[in-house]
Motif scaffolding. Structure first.
Motif, mmCIF file in Angstrom:
data_model
loop_
_atom_site.group_PDB
_atom_site.id
_atom_site.type_symbol
_atom_site.label_atom_id
_atom_site.label_comp_id
_atom_site.label_asym_id
_atom_site.label_seq_id
_atom_site.Cartn_x
_atom_site.Cartn_y
_atom_site.Cartn_z
ATOM 1 N N VAL A 190 35.939 85.686 88.914
ATOM 2 C CA VAL A 190 37.095 84.790 88.995
ATOM 3 C C VAL A 190 37.792 84.955 90.339
ATOM 4 O O VAL A 190 38.202 83.968 90.965
ATOM 5 N N LEU A 194 38.276 77.198 91.515
ATOM 6 C CA LEU A 194 38.955 76.905 90.252
ATOM 7 C C LEU A 194 40.278 76.177 90.498
ATOM 8 O O LEU A 194 40.622 75.238 89.769
ATOM 9 N N CYS A 195 40.995 76.584 91.526
ATOM 10 C CA CYS A 195 42.275 75.931 91.831
ATOM 11 C C CYS A 195 42.064 74.474 92.240
ATOM 12 O O CYS A 195 42.833 73.584 91.835
ATOM 13 N N LEU A 211 34.563 78.009 84.557
ATOM 14 C CA LEU A 211 35.036 79.325 84.122
ATOM 15 C C LEU A 211 34.038 79.970 83.162
ATOM 16 O O LEU A 211 33.744 81.167 83.267
ATOM 17 N N ASP A 250 47.805 80.308 86.821
ATOM 18 C CA ASP A 250 46.565 80.243 86.047
ATOM 19 C C ASP A 250 45.619 81.385 86.403
ATOM 20 O O ASP A 250 45.263 82.205 85.563
ATOM 21 N N VAL A 251 45.216 81.421 87.659
ATOM 22 C CA VAL A 251 44.190 82.382 88.071
ATOM 23 C C VAL A 251 44.736 83.811 88.097
ATOM 24 O O VAL A 251 44.122 84.739 87.559
ATOM 25 N N ARG A 290 38.209 81.872 93.019
ATOM 26 C CA ARG A 290 39.581 81.475 92.720
ATOM 27 C C ARG A 290 39.948 80.133 93.354
ATOM 28 O O ARG A 290 40.593 79.294 92.705
ATOM 29 N N VAL A 303 42.748 77.589 82.932
ATOM 30 C CA VAL A 303 42.067 78.839 83.276
ATOM 31 C C VAL A 303 42.724 80.026 82.587
ATOM 32 O O VAL A 303 42.052 80.854 81.967
ATOM 33 N N GLN A 304 44.042 80.114 82.667
ATOM 34 C CA GLN A 304 44.734 81.270 82.104
ATOM 35 C C GLN A 304 44.554 81.369 80.588
ATOM 36 O O GLN A 304 44.135 82.414 80.074
#
Length: 592
Positions: free
Chosen positions: A92, A99-100, A205, A118-119, A96, A173-174
């Motif tokens: 992750v 994902l963002c 993810l 989130d991350v 990162r 994500v979180q």
């Protein structure tokens, strides 16, 4: 340690590698005699596990039989599963920014918010699990065995089996990541239904989780359509289901799963309040409330929907909110329906006398973005309305966007009454300089989590559990309680054939002696000498010990004792505000 910027190689095992050893386990468990030593599969050290220490030969055979039918992930030593958590965390961290960017494209979440809300919380939760899971999930001795029982009891934590996670989109994500880590580190197999609004983010993810080295069959996912979730629950069997989303959908899922008595964790939306007491710092409270209202476009289940203000601090708080709201710019919400709902609530409140504080700040914002029907799009300007009447529809909080209603209350009793009219309670905020008063009010609210002098952010602490009340859900996620909820408790009791004593009649003289012994041991002789509640030396009544809050010279004071017995809420404190004199010498009470 792997070099910086790289993802560690997957764990050196696969499901096929376990087959020969598990077959041997099945054969050994069925052998008629001999000392049993369970076979060791690659990456597994069953006998070294603390959970097996002290088990008898029969119990070890039963354990081997269970292993022979179990999935490799379930029987893997906890230390190996924690190595996967570390690899997942590293993956992750490496991806990162990808994902963002995916969150920015799918749910219009700004890069900074995606990274920080989130991350970062997911990576912090992984670190927390790596350090604390051995204690939370490890075996423990159960003390307090009665002297007449003569047994040793140990408590173990076993996986539930197969867990379904129906993911949400607002923190894609979180929320999914933490639920996934908790379920997997507990030894469960997981099936995920990604959100239809953030499928690419959540599938990526899940791919990172697979790349970290999960055995085949440990993690899988369905399609992301709305129908996929209903189909999954209708056609497959699960040992536990985790759902995060709206209360309406949560109620339907609970009804479906109730037919098979499938346990569920429902993390549903809240429509909660922020309490601003008379001694609060109005400037800091205004900044916290504004940030909570605008964070993630107001699409946070724990964000306050209404502010209940008690006392003369009202004017300064409204002035601080107006200054911030006057600089607001329109924000993209998840869809046009969400934006239009907020616009309609604004129009109804303005028609009943409320003011849009953004139009009275230092830099008035454009009203056009908040007029329903004038523009049909997903944009809405973050808005604070004041003064609002308790009966206004916007005060009920049935919206999911950056819209906040401010209500002036006569005293704390009226504030609690307005708060209690809502049937969805998740998290509450209390602003006060007196920490003890904030804690007492938090207990009175009866919520799992109460924040003092802050909003939302402290709930990102990996050890803080979240649990709804009423239509905000059931069960607990996150923190130690959330991690334990992904396991079932198993008690292993080793006795000394004590029940064999009941196989024949016990002589009356022995029963008479035993009765006297039990009476002496458990205090029959002190029954009339122990102090009662409220007497000297005894526990004081809770309501009598609790301080009261009331507005000086008007209204009834309200005892802030808990309304009912139960587990204490998580009271999360922000940095203490400076304490100044707020007493009222004439009235003898704290003014609110």
């Amino acid at each position: 340690m792997p070099p910086p910027g790289t993802v560690p190689a997957p764990l050196p095992f696969s499901g096929e590698q376990f087959a020969p050893q598990l077959q041997l386990a099945r054969e050994d468990a069925r052998s008629a005699s001999g000392t049993y030593e369970p076979p060791v599969a690659p990456g597994l050290v069953p006998d070294a596990s603390p959970a097996l220490v002290g088990l008898s030969e029969t119990q070890r055979r039963a354990h081997a039989e269970r292993l022979s039918h179990a999935h490799p992930w379930e029987v893997m030593d906890l230390r190996q599963r924690l190595r996967w958590v570390a690899r997942f965390r590293a993956g992750v961290a490496l991806h990162r920014e990808q994902l963002c960017k995916l969150m920015e494209e799918e749910v219009a979440k700004p890069f900074a918010e995606a990274l920080l809300t989130d991350v970062a919380p997911l990576m912090a939760a992984c670190k927390w699990v790596e350090k604390r899971a051995p204690r939370v999930l490890g075996p423990r001795r159960v003390g307090g065995t009665p002297f007449w029982m003569k047994a040793k009891v140990r408590e173990l934590r076993a996986p539930l089996g197969k867990v379904a996670i129906i993911a949400t989109w607002n923190y894609p994500v979180q929320l999914l990541g933490i639920q996934l880590v908790h379920a997997l580190v507990a030894g469960n197999r997981v099936v995920v239904k990604p959100s239809e609004r953030a499928p690419r983010t959540q599938v990526r993810l899940l791919e990172i989780a697979i790349e970290a080295g999960l055995p085949p069959g440990t993690l899988e996912w369905t399609g992301h359509s709305r129908e996929a979730g209903a189909t999954m629950l209708a056609t497959r069997s699960f040992d536990h289901v985790v759902f995060t989303g709206s209360s309406e959908v949560g109620v339907r899922i609970a009804a479906t799963l109730a037919k098979g008595l499938t346990p569920t964790t429902l993390e549903l939306s809240g429509r909660d309040s922020a309490f601003v007491l008379a001694d609060a710092d109005p400037k800091k409270a205004a900044r916290c409330l504004w940030a909570a209202t605008t964070l993630n476009g107001g699409q946070t289940c724990m964000a306050p929907r209404r502010v209940l203000v008690v006392g003369d601090v009202y004017d300064k708080l409204v002035a601080g909110l107006a200054k911030l709201a006057g600089k607001a710019q329109p924000r993209a919400l998840i869809d046009e329906r969400a934006a239009n709902t907020c616009k309609e609530l604004v129009a109804k409140a303005l028609g009943r006398g409320a003011r849009d504080l953004g139009l009275h700040g230092s830099e008035p914002a454009a009203l056009a973005s908040n007029v329903p029907g004038e523009t049909v799009d997903r944009f809405f300007r973050p808005t604070v309305l004041a003064p609002c009447e308790p009966t206004m529809e916007v005060v009920q909080g049935r919206h999911f966007g950056p819209l906040l209603a401010v209500v002036r209350c006569f005293n704390i009793e009226e504030a609690l009454r307005i708060h209690g009219q809502c049937d969805q309670h998740l998290v509450a905020c209390v602003f006060t300089r007196d920490r003890s008063v904030g804690e007492l009010l938090g207990k009175r609210l009866g919520l799992t989590t109460v924040l003092i002098n802050d909003c939302i952010m402290p709930t990102g602490h990996p050890g803080v559990s979240i649990g709804g009340s009423g239509l905000s859900g059931m069960g607990v996620s996150r923190g130690e309680e959330g991690l334990r909820s992904m396991t079932r408790v198993s008690h292993i009791a080793t006795g000394k054939h004590g029940i064999a004593q009941l196989s024949k009649p016990i002589p009356m003289w022995q029963m008479g002696w035993l009765s006297k012994m039990l009476g002496w041991w458990y205090g029959a002789g002190k029954a009339h000498t122990l102090p009662k509640a409220g007497e000297a030396g005894g526990p004081a009544p809770q309501a009598a010990a609790a301080p009261t809050l009331g507005r000086a010279g008007e209204g009834a004071s309200l005892p802030l004792a808990p309304a009912a017995e139960g587990a204490a809420p998580a009271i999360v404190h922000s940095t203490p505000l400076p304490v100044t004199g707020v007493g009222n010498a004439g009235a003898g009470k704290r003014p609110l």
